[in-house]
Design a protein around this motif. Structure first.
Motif, PDB file in Angstrom:
ATOM      1  N   THR A 243       1.291  -1.147   0.012  1.00  0.00           N
ATOM      2  CA  THR A 243       0.091   0.038  -0.059  1.00  0.00           C
ATOM      3  C   THR A 243       0.829   1.227  -0.334  1.00  0.00           C
ATOM      4  OG1 THR A 243      -1.481  -1.143   1.680  1.00  0.00           O
ATOM      5  CG2 THR A 243      -1.688   1.059   1.363  1.00  0.00           C
ATOM      6  N   ILE A 244       0.739   2.528  -0.992  1.00  0.00           N
ATOM      7  CA  ILE A 244       0.885   4.035  -1.024  1.00  0.00           C
ATOM      8  C   ILE A 244       0.414   4.435  -0.712  1.00  0.00           C
ATOM      9  CG2 ILE A 244       3.104   2.719  -2.370  1.00  0.00           C
ATOM     10  CD1 ILE A 244       1.886   4.179  -4.469  1.00  0.00           C
ATOM     11  N   ILE A 245       1.148   5.769  -0.416  1.00  0.00           N
ATOM     12  CA  ILE A 245       0.042   7.017  -0.999  1.00  0.00           C
ATOM     13  C   ILE A 245       0.598   7.642  -2.449  1.00  0.00           C
ATOM     14  CG2 ILE A 245      -0.589   9.413   0.227  1.00  0.00           C
ATOM     15  CD1 ILE A 245      -0.370   8.245   2.837  1.00  0.00           C
ATOM     16  N   ASN A 246      -0.369   7.974  -3.528  1.00  0.00           N
ATOM     17  CA  ASN A 246       0.389   8.026  -4.592  1.00  0.00           C
ATOM     18  C   ASN A 246       1.098   9.442  -4.775  1.00  0.00           C
ATOM     19  OD1 ASN A 246       1.012   7.200  -7.614  1.00  0.00           O
ATOM     20  ND2 ASN A 246      -1.312   8.110  -8.264  1.00  0.00           N
ATOM     21  N   GLU A 247       0.743  10.299  -3.692  1.00  0.00           N
ATOM     22  CA  GLU A 247       1.631  11.364  -4.306  1.00  0.00           C
ATOM     23  C   GLU A 247       2.589  11.561  -3.992  1.00  0.00           C
ATOM     24  OE1 GLU A 247      -2.560  10.995  -2.614  1.00  0.00           O
ATOM     25  OE2 GLU A 247      -3.002  11.801  -5.235  1.00  0.00           O
ATOM     26  N   LEU A 248       3.241  10.814  -3.018  1.00  0.00           N
ATOM     27  CA  LEU A 248       4.188  10.604  -2.626  1.00  0.00           C
ATOM     28  C   LEU A 248       5.204   9.669  -2.585  1.00  0.00           C
ATOM     29  CD1 LEU A 248       2.515  11.506   1.597  1.00  0.00           C
ATOM     30  CD2 LEU A 248       3.369  12.909  -0.290  1.00  0.00           C
ATOM     31  N   VAL A 249       4.825   8.600  -2.675  1.00  0.00           N
ATOM     32  CA  VAL A 249       5.360   7.297  -3.655  1.00  0.00           C
ATOM     33  C   VAL A 249       4.662   6.721  -5.022  1.00  0.00           C
ATOM     34  CG1 VAL A 249       5.861   5.258  -3.067  1.00  0.00           C
ATOM     35  CG2 VAL A 249       5.550   7.103  -1.287  1.00  0.00           C
ATOM     36  N   SER A 250       6.176   6.568  -5.382  1.00  0.00           N
ATOM     37  CA  SER A 250       5.650   6.393  -6.856  1.00  0.00           C
ATOM     38  C   SER A 250       6.058   5.536  -7.194  1.00  0.00           C
ATOM     39  CB  SER A 250       6.745   7.193  -8.471  1.00  0.00           C
ATOM     40  OG  SER A 250       6.730   6.839  -9.946  1.00  0.00           O
ATOM     41  N   MET A 251       4.986   4.428  -7.978  1.00  0.00           N
ATOM     42  CA  MET A 251       5.882   2.997  -8.292  1.00  0.00           C
ATOM     43  C   MET A 251       6.768   2.977  -8.996  1.00  0.00           C
ATOM     44  SD  MET A 251       3.951   0.080  -6.334  1.00  0.00           S
ATOM     45  CE  MET A 251       4.649  -0.560  -6.553  1.00  0.00           C
ATOM     46  N   ASP A 252       6.938   3.448  -9.819  1.00  0.00           N
ATOM     47  CA  ASP A 252       8.222   3.436 -10.666  1.00  0.00           C
ATOM     48  C   ASP A 252       9.069   3.902 -10.326  1.00  0.00           C
ATOM     49  OD1 ASP A 252       6.221   2.905 -12.982  1.00  0.00           O
ATOM     50  OD2 ASP A 252       6.360   4.901 -13.729  1.00  0.00           O
ATOM     51  N   THR A 253       9.453   4.858  -9.563  1.00  0.00           N
ATOM     52  CA  THR A 253      10.596   5.296  -9.298  1.00  0.00           C
ATOM     53  C   THR A 253      10.384   4.264  -7.877  1.00  0.00           C
ATOM     54  OG1 THR A 253      10.197   7.633  -9.075  1.00  0.00           O
ATOM     55  CG2 THR A 253      11.234   7.183  -7.695  1.00  0.00           C
ATOM     56  N   LEU A 254       9.845   2.966  -7.360  1.00  0.00           N
ATOM     57  CA  LEU A 254      10.271   2.413  -6.392  1.00  0.00           C
ATOM     58  C   LEU A 254      10.961   1.725  -6.722  1.00  0.00           C
ATOM     59  CD1 LEU A 254       9.662   1.281  -3.262  1.00  0.00           C
ATOM     60  CD2 LEU A 254       7.683   0.175  -4.090  1.00  0.00           C
ATOM     61  N   ILE A 255      10.628   0.854  -7.921  1.00  0.00           N
ATOM     62  CA  ILE A 255      10.663  -0.301  -8.252  1.00  0.00           C
ATOM     63  C   ILE A 255      12.131  -0.262  -9.101  1.00  0.00           C
ATOM     64  CG2 ILE A 255      11.210  -1.818 -11.586  1.00  0.00           C
ATOM     65  CD1 ILE A 255       6.984  -1.938 -10.289  1.00  0.00           C
ATOM     66  N   GLU A 256      12.680   1.480 -10.275  1.00  0.00           N
ATOM     67  CA  GLU A 256      14.196   1.568 -10.453  1.00  0.00           C
ATOM     68  C   GLU A 256      14.563   1.644  -9.050  1.00  0.00           C
ATOM     69  OE1 GLU A 256      13.150   5.275 -13.186  1.00  0.00           O
ATOM     70  OE2 GLU A 256      11.668   3.377 -14.302  1.00  0.00           O
ATOM     71  N   GLU A 257      14.313   2.881  -8.494  1.00  0.00           N
ATOM     72  CA  GLU A 257      15.749   2.597  -6.977  1.00  0.00           C
ATOM     73  C   GLU A 257      15.908   2.802  -6.278  1.00  0.00           C
ATOM     74  OE1 GLU A 257      14.850   7.346  -6.528  1.00  0.00           O
ATOM     75  OE2 GLU A 257      14.797   8.016  -8.569  1.00  0.00           O
ATOM     76  N   HIS A 258      15.050   1.109  -5.457  1.00  0.00           N
ATOM     77  CA  HIS A 258      15.086   0.271  -4.993  1.00  0.00           C
ATOM     78  C   HIS A 258      14.872  -0.985  -5.386  1.00  0.00           C
ATOM     79  CE1 HIS A 258      14.668   3.455  -2.020  1.00  0.00           C
ATOM     80  NE2 HIS A 258      13.430   4.685  -2.714  1.00  0.00           N
ATOM     81  N   LEU A 259      14.292  -1.601  -5.799  1.00  0.00           N
ATOM     82  CA  LEU A 259      13.513  -3.257  -6.112  1.00  0.00           C
ATOM     83  C   LEU A 259      15.280  -4.040  -7.528  1.00  0.00           C
ATOM     84  CD1 LEU A 259      10.286  -3.107  -6.053  1.00  0.00           C
ATOM     85  CD2 LEU A 259      11.376  -3.867  -4.284  1.00  0.00           C
ATOM     86  N   ILE A 260      15.459  -2.723  -8.677  1.00  0.00           N
ATOM     87  CA  ILE A 260      16.602  -3.573  -9.001  1.00  0.00           C
ATOM     88  C   ILE A 260      17.599  -3.363  -8.962  1.00  0.00           C
ATOM     89  CG2 ILE A 260      14.204  -4.305 -10.186  1.00  0.00           C
ATOM     90  CD1 ILE A 260      15.073  -1.992 -12.823  1.00  0.00           C
ATOM     91  N   VAL A 261      18.567  -2.744  -8.140  1.00  0.00           N
ATOM     92  CA  VAL A 261      19.292  -1.646  -7.412  1.00  0.00           C
ATOM     93  C   VAL A 261      19.959  -2.583  -6.765  1.00  0.00           C
ATOM     94  CG1 VAL A 261      19.003   0.695  -8.182  1.00  0.00           C
ATOM     95  CG2 VAL A 261      18.786  -0.907  -5.804  1.00  0.00           C
ATOM     96  N   GLU A 262      21.582  -2.911  -6.803  1.00  0.00           N
ATOM     97  CA  GLU A 262      22.596  -3.669  -5.376  1.00  0.00           C
ATOM     98  C   GLU A 262      21.848  -3.337  -4.457  1.00  0.00           C
ATOM     99  OE1 GLU A 262      26.660  -3.522  -6.142  1.00  0.00           O
ATOM    100  OE2 GLU A 262      26.323  -4.091  -8.033  1.00  0.00           O
ATOM    101  N   PRO A 263      21.950  -3.810  -3.065  1.00  0.00           N
ATOM    102  CA  PRO A 263      22.650  -5.364  -3.708  1.00  0.00           C
ATOM    103  C   PRO A 263      20.642  -6.331  -3.387  1.00  0.00           C
ATOM    104  CG  PRO A 263      21.477  -4.927  -0.861  1.00  0.00           C
ATOM    105  CD  PRO A 263      21.245  -3.746  -1.792  1.00  0.00           C
ATOM    106  N   ILE A 264      19.266  -5.607  -4.078  1.00  0.00           N
ATOM    107  CA  ILE A 264      18.721  -6.345  -4.310  1.00  0.00           C
ATOM    108  C   ILE A 264      18.493  -7.174  -5.242  1.00  0.00           C
ATOM    109  CG2 ILE A 264      15.989  -6.420  -4.503  1.00  0.00           C
ATOM    110  CD1 ILE A 264      16.168  -4.070  -1.867  1.00  0.00           C
ATOM    111  N   ASN A 265      19.249  -6.466  -6.267  1.00  0.00           N
ATOM    112  CA  ASN A 265      18.944  -7.085  -7.604  1.00  0.00           C
ATOM    113  C   ASN A 265      19.949  -8.183  -7.478  1.00  0.00           C
ATOM    114  OD1 ASN A 265      21.689  -6.115  -7.598  1.00  0.00           O
ATOM    115  ND2 ASN A 265      21.862  -5.544  -9.896  1.00  0.00           N
ATOM    116  N   GLU A 266      20.425  -9.014  -6.285  1.00  0.00           N
ATOM    117  CA  GLU A 266      21.217 -10.591  -6.506  1.00  0.00           C
ATOM    118  C   GLU A 266      19.805 -11.314  -6.364  1.00  0.00           C
ATOM    119  OE1 GLU A 266      23.614 -12.453  -2.969  1.00  0.00           O
ATOM    120  OE2 GLU A 266      23.662 -10.953  -2.585  1.00  0.00           O
ATOM    121  N   TYR A 267      18.605 -11.110  -6.138  1.00  0.00           N
ATOM    122  CA  TYR A 267      17.991 -11.893  -5.854  1.00  0.00           C
ATOM    123  C   TYR A 267      16.515 -11.988  -7.086  1.00  0.00           C
ATOM    124  CZ  TYR A 267      19.999 -12.872  -1.692  1.00  0.00           C
ATOM    125  OH  TYR A 267      21.018 -12.914   0.000  1.00  0.00           O
TER     126      TYR A 267
END
Length: 85
Positions: free
Chosen positions: A49-73
């Motif tokens: 759950t996010i507050i859309n005005e404060l958290v962008s899903m695209d930014t969440l994915i690009e800046e947090h989920l597919i960068v090191e060290p998470i991109n190891e998994y």
């Protein structure tokens, strides 16, 4: 959200721990489940759950989920459902 591992040998428990370790203001992690994809590979579906005005899903994915060290998994992430209130 669908979170896809690199292969069938990826430790799904560590994958989920890595994803849930992301802490962003106005982001709450919810329930999760494993879903078979094929050839022994499973993906993790995690509700969030996010507050859309404060958290962008695209930014969440690009800046947090597919960068090191998470991109190891995590190989990739997809939004499978999105509801706005």
């Amino acid at each position: 959200m669908d979170v896809k591992p690199w292969d069938d040998e990826t430790d799904m428990k560590k994958l989920e721990e890595a994803v849930r370790s992301i802490e962003v203001e106005c982001l709450l992690w919810g329930a999760s489940k494993l879903v078979p994809v094929g050839y022994g590979i499973k993906k993790k579906q995690i509700m969030l759950t996010i507050i859309n005005e404060l958290v962008s899903m695209d930014t969440l994915i690009e800046e947090h989920l597919i960068v090191e060290p998470i991109n190891e998994y995590v190989q990739s992430c997809d939004i499978i459902a999105f509801n706005k209130i």
